[in-house]
Design an enzyme around this catalytic site. Structure first.
Site, PDB file in Angstrom:
ATOM      1  N   GLU A  28      37.016  39.510  42.676  1.00  0.00           N
ATOM      2  CA  GLU A  28      37.724  38.245  42.874  1.00  0.00           C
ATOM      3  C   GLU A  28      37.821  38.003  44.369  1.00  0.00           C
ATOM      4  O   GLU A  28      37.990  38.928  45.162  1.00  0.00           O
ATOM      5  CB  GLU A  28      39.140  38.300  42.267  1.00  0.00           C
ATOM      6  N   HIS A  77      41.429  31.248  44.454  1.00  0.00           N
ATOM      7  CA  HIS A  77      40.870  32.559  44.129  1.00  0.00           C
ATOM      8  C   HIS A  77      39.865  32.368  43.017  1.00  0.00           C
ATOM      9  O   HIS A  77      39.784  31.307  42.404  1.00  0.00           O
ATOM     10  CB  HIS A  77      41.953  33.585  43.797  1.00  0.00           C
ATOM     11  N   HIS A 118      37.592  33.723  39.516  1.00  0.00           N
ATOM     12  CA  HIS A 118      37.524  34.488  38.270  1.00  0.00           C
ATOM     13  C   HIS A 118      36.035  34.676  37.990  1.00  0.00           C
ATOM     14  O   HIS A 118      35.424  33.840  37.328  1.00  0.00           O
ATOM     15  CB  HIS A 118      38.185  33.718  37.117  1.00  0.00           C
ATOM     16  N   ASP A 136      48.303  35.076  36.980  1.00  0.00           N
ATOM     17  CA  ASP A 136      48.370  34.033  38.014  1.00  0.00           C
ATOM     18  C   ASP A 136      49.694  33.284  37.935  1.00  0.00           C
ATOM     19  O   ASP A 136      50.326  32.987  38.946  1.00  0.00           O
ATOM     20  CB  ASP A 136      47.227  33.021  37.842  1.00  0.00           C
TER      21      ASP A 136
HETATM   22 ZN   LIG Z   1      43.458  34.415  38.580  1.00  0.00          ZN
END
Ligand SMILES: [Zn+2]
Length: 134
Positions: free
Chosen positions: A26, A80, A82, A93
């Protein structure tokens, strides 16, 4: 309340290149700007170095916050990735959202990367529209 985040194509591609480079991990970073319009993408190292979660490197995060403040901008978003989905905010999250900003999530799907924005508040994520400008 309708929320929206505007980004330039350059900012879009800057994030895309970063999240793609970090596969299978990530990736994360910050979005700074004014009045819902992004003016700067700040890349931050994922201290967790994990394919399933991110923790911003505290030193880089502090440096980025200082840069934003000294340039008179506001923190507008956190992004961010995935690398293996999902395309929405995960339970983690939502639980770990510490800032009232747009959470932009890049998800790698069968046909490539896609990004969606979410406003996370009181344990709920609502979609925010992303506007890409020239
Ligand atoms: Zn996430």
């Amino acid at each position: 309340m309708k929320r929206q985040l505007s980004l330039s194509k350059d900012h879009w591609h800057e994030m895309l290149a970063h999240v793609d480079r970090q596969i299978p991990l990530e990736a994360c970073g910050l979005l700074a700007g004014k009045n819902g319009r992004v003016e700067k993408v700040l890349l931050v190292r994922n201290q967790a170095q994990s394919p399933a979660r991110f923790v911003m490197d505290p030193y880089e995060q502090l440096e980025a916050f200082n840069w934003i403040e000294s340039n008179g901008l506001d923190l507008l978003g956190i992004f961010h990735s995935h690398p293996t989905g999902p395309e929405t905010a995960s339970v983690t999250d939502i639980a770990e959202a510490a800032y009232e900003v747009v959470h932009l999530i890049w998800a790698r799907l069968q046909n490539g990367w896609q990004a969606r924005g979410f406003w996370i508040e009181k344990g709920r994520a609502t979609e925010v529209s992303l506007k890409i400008m020239e």
